[in-house]
Design an enzyme around this catalytic site. Structure first.
Site, mmCIF file in Angstrom:
data_model
loop_
_atom_site.group_PDB
_atom_site.id
_atom_site.type_symbol
_atom_site.label_atom_id
_atom_site.label_comp_id
_atom_site.label_asym_id
_atom_site.label_seq_id
_atom_site.Cartn_x
_atom_site.Cartn_y
_atom_site.Cartn_z
ATOM 1 N N GLU A 100 20.184 5.879 -43.260
ATOM 2 C CA GLU A 100 20.867 5.958 -41.946
ATOM 3 C C GLU A 100 20.017 5.310 -40.845
ATOM 4 O O GLU A 100 20.005 5.780 -39.708
ATOM 5 C CB GLU A 100 21.150 7.419 -41.557
ATOM 6 N N THR A 115 16.021 3.346 -40.708
ATOM 7 C CA THR A 115 14.654 3.848 -40.925
ATOM 8 C C THR A 115 14.044 4.327 -39.606
ATOM 9 O O THR A 115 14.546 4.024 -38.520
ATOM 10 C CB THR A 115 13.745 2.736 -41.493
HETATM 11 P P1 TGC Z 1 23.951 -6.137 -33.316
HETATM 12 O O1 TGC Z 1 24.106 -7.619 -33.035
HETATM 13 O O2 TGC Z 1 23.091 -5.328 -32.422
HETATM 14 O O3 TGC Z 1 25.390 -5.470 -33.385
HETATM 15 C C1 TGC Z 1 26.459 -6.005 -34.154
HETATM 16 C C2 TGC Z 1 27.736 -5.333 -33.657
HETATM 17 O O4 TGC Z 1 27.650 -3.909 -33.880
HETATM 18 C C3 TGC Z 1 27.671 -3.207 -32.614
HETATM 19 N N1 TGC Z 1 26.712 -2.093 -32.742
HETATM 20 C C4 TGC Z 1 27.100 -0.818 -32.828
HETATM 21 N N2 TGC Z 1 28.317 -0.274 -32.779
HETATM 22 C C5 TGC Z 1 28.392 1.068 -32.916
HETATM 23 N N3 TGC Z 1 27.284 1.836 -33.095
HETATM 24 C C6 TGC Z 1 26.048 1.311 -33.173
HETATM 25 N N4 TGC Z 1 24.993 2.111 -33.382
HETATM 26 C C7 TGC Z 1 25.914 -0.077 -33.030
HETATM 27 N N5 TGC Z 1 24.854 -0.928 -33.066
HETATM 28 C C8 TGC Z 1 25.364 -2.168 -32.876
HETATM 29 C C9 TGC Z 1 27.289 -4.244 -31.587
HETATM 30 O O5 TGC Z 1 27.799 -3.889 -30.316
HETATM 31 C C10 TGC Z 1 27.955 -5.470 -32.155
HETATM 32 O O6 TGC Z 1 29.340 -5.333 -31.915
HETATM 33 P P2 TGC Z 1 30.308 -6.611 -31.673
HETATM 34 O O7 TGC Z 1 31.622 -6.032 -31.287
HETATM 35 O O8 TGC Z 1 29.671 -7.423 -30.564
HETATM 36 O O9 TGC Z 1 30.371 -7.365 -32.964
HETATM 37 O O10 TGC Z 1 23.457 -6.012 -34.826
HETATM 38 P P3 TGC Z 1 22.114 -6.424 -35.508
HETATM 39 O O11 TGC Z 1 22.474 -7.291 -36.672
HETATM 40 O O12 TGC Z 1 21.159 -6.997 -34.495
HETATM 41 O O13 TGC Z 1 21.575 -5.039 -36.079
HETATM 42 C C11 TGC Z 1 21.207 -3.980 -35.214
HETATM 43 C C12 TGC Z 1 20.564 -2.813 -36.016
HETATM 44 C C13 TGC Z 1 19.265 -3.258 -36.634
HETATM 45 C C14 TGC Z 1 20.299 -1.686 -35.024
HETATM 46 C C15 TGC Z 1 21.551 -2.324 -37.085
HETATM 47 O O14 TGC Z 1 21.876 -3.312 -37.972
HETATM 48 C C16 TGC Z 1 21.097 -1.098 -37.831
HETATM 49 O O15 TGC Z 1 21.400 -0.004 -37.388
HETATM 50 N N6 TGC Z 1 20.403 -1.197 -39.025
HETATM 51 C C17 TGC Z 1 20.118 -0.072 -39.882
HETATM 52 C C18 TGC Z 1 21.075 -0.073 -41.067
HETATM 53 C C19 TGC Z 1 21.406 1.313 -41.546
HETATM 54 O O16 TGC Z 1 21.270 2.289 -40.844
HETATM 55 N N7 TGC Z 1 21.937 1.407 -42.759
HETATM 56 C C20 TGC Z 1 22.368 2.653 -43.277
HETATM 57 C C21 TGC Z 1 23.247 2.455 -44.505
HETATM 58 S S1 TGC Z 1 24.296 3.852 -44.912
HETATM 59 C C22 TGC Z 1 23.243 5.067 -45.339
HETATM 60 O O17 TGC Z 1 22.083 4.965 -45.254
HETATM 61 C C23 TGC Z 1 23.856 6.320 -45.849
HETATM 62 S S2 TGC Z 1 22.669 7.449 -46.308
HETATM 63 C C24 TGC Z 1 23.531 8.632 -47.089
HETATM 64 C C25 TGC Z 1 23.496 9.960 -46.370
HETATM 65 O O18 TGC Z 1 23.638 10.039 -45.140
HETATM 66 O O19 TGC Z 1 23.308 10.916 -47.042
HETATM 67 P P1 FAD Z 2 14.126 -2.387 -45.718
HETATM 68 O O1 FAD Z 2 15.168 -2.703 -44.708
HETATM 69 O O2 FAD Z 2 13.756 -3.456 -46.670
HETATM 70 O O3 FAD Z 2 12.827 -1.899 -44.941
HETATM 71 C C1 FAD Z 2 11.538 -1.804 -45.541
HETATM 72 C C2 FAD Z 2 10.532 -1.464 -44.425
HETATM 73 O O4 FAD Z 2 10.532 -2.516 -43.442
HETATM 74 C C3 FAD Z 2 10.908 -0.173 -43.666
HETATM 75 O O5 FAD Z 2 9.764 0.513 -43.282
HETATM 76 C C4 FAD Z 2 11.618 -0.710 -42.442
HETATM 77 O O6 FAD Z 2 11.601 0.177 -41.352
HETATM 78 C C5 FAD Z 2 10.784 -1.953 -42.158
HETATM 79 N N1 FAD Z 2 11.526 -2.875 -41.322
HETATM 80 C C6 FAD Z 2 12.689 -3.540 -41.594
HETATM 81 N N2 FAD Z 2 13.084 -4.256 -40.538
HETATM 82 C C7 FAD Z 2 12.179 -4.033 -39.560
HETATM 83 C C8 FAD Z 2 12.041 -4.475 -38.219
HETATM 84 N N3 FAD Z 2 12.935 -5.290 -37.639
HETATM 85 N N4 FAD Z 2 10.967 -4.050 -37.527
HETATM 86 C C9 FAD Z 2 10.053 -3.208 -38.070
HETATM 87 N N5 FAD Z 2 10.135 -2.748 -39.330
HETATM 88 C C10 FAD Z 2 11.187 -3.168 -40.057
HETATM 89 N N6 FAD Z 2 23.007 2.936 -48.061
HETATM 90 C C11 FAD Z 2 24.373 2.842 -48.037
HETATM 91 O O7 FAD Z 2 24.923 1.812 -47.640
HETATM 92 N N7 FAD Z 2 25.145 3.899 -48.426
HETATM 93 C C12 FAD Z 2 24.615 5.072 -48.870
HETATM 94 O O8 FAD Z 2 25.354 6.005 -49.203
HETATM 95 C C13 FAD Z 2 23.191 5.178 -48.950
HETATM 96 N N8 FAD Z 2 22.614 6.297 -49.471
HETATM 97 C C14 FAD Z 2 21.258 6.325 -49.678
HETATM 98 C C15 FAD Z 2 20.701 7.392 -50.361
HETATM 99 C C16 FAD Z 2 19.330 7.423 -50.609
HETATM 100 C C17 FAD Z 2 18.742 8.545 -51.401
HETATM 101 C C18 FAD Z 2 18.500 6.371 -50.109
HETATM 102 C C19 FAD Z 2 17.022 6.412 -50.330
HETATM 103 C C20 FAD Z 2 19.059 5.312 -49.426
HETATM 104 C C21 FAD Z 2 20.440 5.262 -49.217
HETATM 105 N N9 FAD Z 2 21.042 4.159 -48.593
HETATM 106 C C22 FAD Z 2 22.417 4.067 -48.524
HETATM 107 C C23 FAD Z 2 20.235 3.001 -48.251
HETATM 108 C C24 FAD Z 2 19.511 3.125 -46.897
HETATM 109 O O9 FAD Z 2 20.401 3.052 -45.835
HETATM 110 C C25 FAD Z 2 18.477 1.995 -46.822
HETATM 111 O O10 FAD Z 2 17.459 2.322 -47.749
HETATM 112 C C26 FAD Z 2 17.897 1.818 -45.435
HETATM 113 O O11 FAD Z 2 18.871 1.313 -44.556
HETATM 114 C C27 FAD Z 2 16.660 0.902 -45.430
HETATM 115 O O12 FAD Z 2 16.894 -0.273 -46.130
HETATM 116 P P2 FAD Z 2 15.863 -0.756 -47.272
HETATM 117 O O13 FAD Z 2 15.598 0.385 -48.160
HETATM 118 O O14 FAD Z 2 16.431 -1.987 -47.848
HETATM 119 O O15 FAD Z 2 14.509 -1.060 -46.516
#
Ligand code: TGC
Ligand code: FAD
Length: 385
Positions: free
Chosen positions: A364, A366
């Site tokens: 969600e 890092t």
């Molecule tokens: P950026 O250019 O900033 O934004 C692209 C478009 O997205 C909009 N936006 C948001 N909208 C809603 N909520 C937010 N928090 C938003 N952040 C950005 C933005 O306005 C723009 O919209 P539009 O209409 O202009 O197209 O995007 P970027 O490529 O520079 O990335 C920004 C960054 C690094 C903050 C974002 O990519 C990010 O949050 N990265 C982290 C990825 C992440 O959290 N992955 C999680 C995967 S799912 C998961 O982990 C489930 S875990 C399972 C469990 O919970 O148990």
């Molecule tokens: P990376 O993005 O490769 O990052 C590696 C390191 O580099 C981290 O320390 C990170 O903070 C750092 N880093 C990266 N970019 C930057 C930056 N710009 N500046 C400074 N540091 C940076 N994903 C889903 O889509 N759906 C799910 O349901 C889901 N469930 C998960 C369940 C588990 C148990 C786990 C472990 C992960 C899950 N994830 C899921 C994935 C999770 O969202 C990703 O692991 C997370 O977003 C980080 O991506 P990554 O692991 O590829 O690390």
């Protein structure tokens, strides 16, 4: 004095919120925890969870209509706190189902998609998962390679998602892919030709949760299974805001469980002829942990009240997720030391929570990503690239 509710924060909850807290805690303690260690050890998921959480009305409980409870953000947060006091895997299931899969359909889906999926997902009769992360695309989802190409009234999907919670048991996967028109979401179902969801093994964290790859090899998806209302990364990121908010609360539950285990243990374990709670060094640890848990609870409640007023910003969610998960990890580590060698066993919840929290720190968004989100809000300067 209530050592486990030092500042009496529970008094700030409404009667309804207290009721939800009690009913979720009762389920966790009486039904979920008795079987948990076996699941954690074996790396399996308790398959009774979806229906049990459906019966508790906590799946997508902050959404309205379509069988969802329409509860407040604070009520939803309290449920997350109690679920994660049990285990992060339990809160994870709830987050992915309600805040990622259901929210995506609720916010960006068609009326037909909402009617087809939301009631079953709310009841726990169906399971949903969320595919955003890929092997080469984690923190930077904009670099995703999964691609959908239009072919008449269908789309052809190719690519691989990783780390998808509940992936192999899901009835519907919300899959985000690039298209000629921007990032779009697709509802992919098991049985669609070319789609497989192998479970990932070998996790030392969140062992009681299913984590899977989602593999798409020329999967043909009807246009009616595309989320019609968003064509941008805003789609998945909006869902993440909801789930991150749940983690702000969940982390309080994990931290509280560790603190309580340490407090109880310190009062009964004797060394040098006295309970270890009588040593000043132990008391300092207990005071630090109590403060961290109470502060995290207050922060979660404050953000929840802001969310209920419609005032919560994404940067404040980042602040809360970063702060409370950090605090929980620190509490888990300190609690582990209080328990000595017993602290590394499954007999106590501490090491299990500590291991889980490593995933919670990373998924969600890092800790670093949320630090940069707060940094950008403070300075106006983006340091992501
Ligand atoms: P950026 O250019 O900033 O934004 C692209 C478009 O997205 C909009 N936006 C948001 N909208 C809603 N909520 C937010 N928090 C938003 N952040 C950005 C933005 O306005 C723009 O919209 P539009 O209409 O202009 O197209 O995007 P970027 O490529 O520079 O990335 C920004 C960054 C690094 C903050 C974002 O990519 C990010 O949050 N990265 C982290 C990825 C992440 O959290 N992955 C999680 C995967 S799912 C998961 O982990 C489930 S875990 C399972 C469990 O919970 O148990
Ligand atoms: P990376 O993005 O490769 O990052 C590696 C390191 O580099 C981290 O320390 C990170 O903070 C750092 N880093 C990266 N970019 C930057 C930056 N710009 N500046 C400074 N540091 C940076 N994903 C889903 O889509 N759906 C799910 O349901 C889901 N469930 C998960 C369940 C588990 C148990 C786990 C472990 C992960 C899950 N994830 C899921 C994935 C999770 O969202 C990703 O692991 C997370 O977003 C980080 O991506 P990554 O692991 O590829 O690390």
């Amino acid at each position: 004095m209530k050592p486990k509710d030092f500042l009496e924060i529970d008094r700030l909850l409404s009667d309804e919120e207290r009721l939800i807290k009690e009913s979720v805690a009762r389920y966790v303690n009486e039904k979920y925890l008795p079987g948990l260690n076996e699941h954690f050890e074996n790396g399996t998921f308790d398959r009774s969870v979806p229906k049990a959480l459906g019966d508790l009305n906590v799946l997508g409980m902050h959404l309205t209509g379509y069988g969802c409870a329409g509860a407040s953000a604070v009520a939803y947060g309290i449920a997350c706190m109690e679920l994660e006091a049990g285990d992060s895997a339990l809160r994870s299931f709830c987050s992915v189902q309600g805040s990622l899969a259901m929210f995506a359909i609720w916010k960006w889906g068609s009326e037909e998609q909402k009617q087809a999926w939301l009631p079953g997902l709310a009841a726990g009769d169906k399971v949903g998962c969320f595919g955003l992360t890929e092997p080469d695309s984690g923190s930077d989802p904009g670099s995703m390679k999964t691609r959908a190409v239009r072919d008449g009234d269908h789309w052809v999907l190719n690519g691989t998602k990783m780390w998808s919670t509940s992936g192999s048991i899901a009835d519907v996967a919300i899959v985000w892919a690039t298209t000629d028109d921007g990032v779009q979401g697709f509802l992919v179902e098991p049985g669609m030709e070319g789609f497989t969801a192998p479970e990932m093994h070998g996790k030392l964290s969140l062992r009681a949760s299913i984590t899977s790859e989602l593999i798409f090899d020329d999967v043909r998806i009807p246009d009616s299974s595309r989320l019609p209302e968003v064509q941008s990364l805003r789609g998945p990121l909006s869902c993440l805001n909801e789930a991150r908010y749940g983690i702000v609360w969940g982390a309080v539950g994990a931290a509280r469980s560790c603190f309580e285990a340490a407090l109880d243990y310190s009062l009964t374990r004797e060394q040098f002829g006295v309970p270890i709670a009588s040593f000043q060094l132990t008391q300092a640890k207990l005071a630090d942990m109590a403060a961290a848990v109470q502060q995290a609870y207050l922060l979660a409640l404050h953000l929840g009240r802001l969310k209920d007023e419609g005032q919560l910003t994404v940067e404040q969610v980042s602040f809360g997720k970063r702060q409370n998960v950090r605090a929980a990890i620190e509490v888990a580590r300190t609690a582990r030391t209080v328990l000595g060698a017993n602290g590394v066993t499954l007999e106590y919840p501490v090491m299990r929570h500590a291991n889980n929290l490593e995933s919670v720190l990373t998924y969600e968004g890092t800790e670093e990503i949320h630090t940069l989100s707060v940094g950008m809000a403070l300075t106006g300067i983006s340091a992501f690239r």
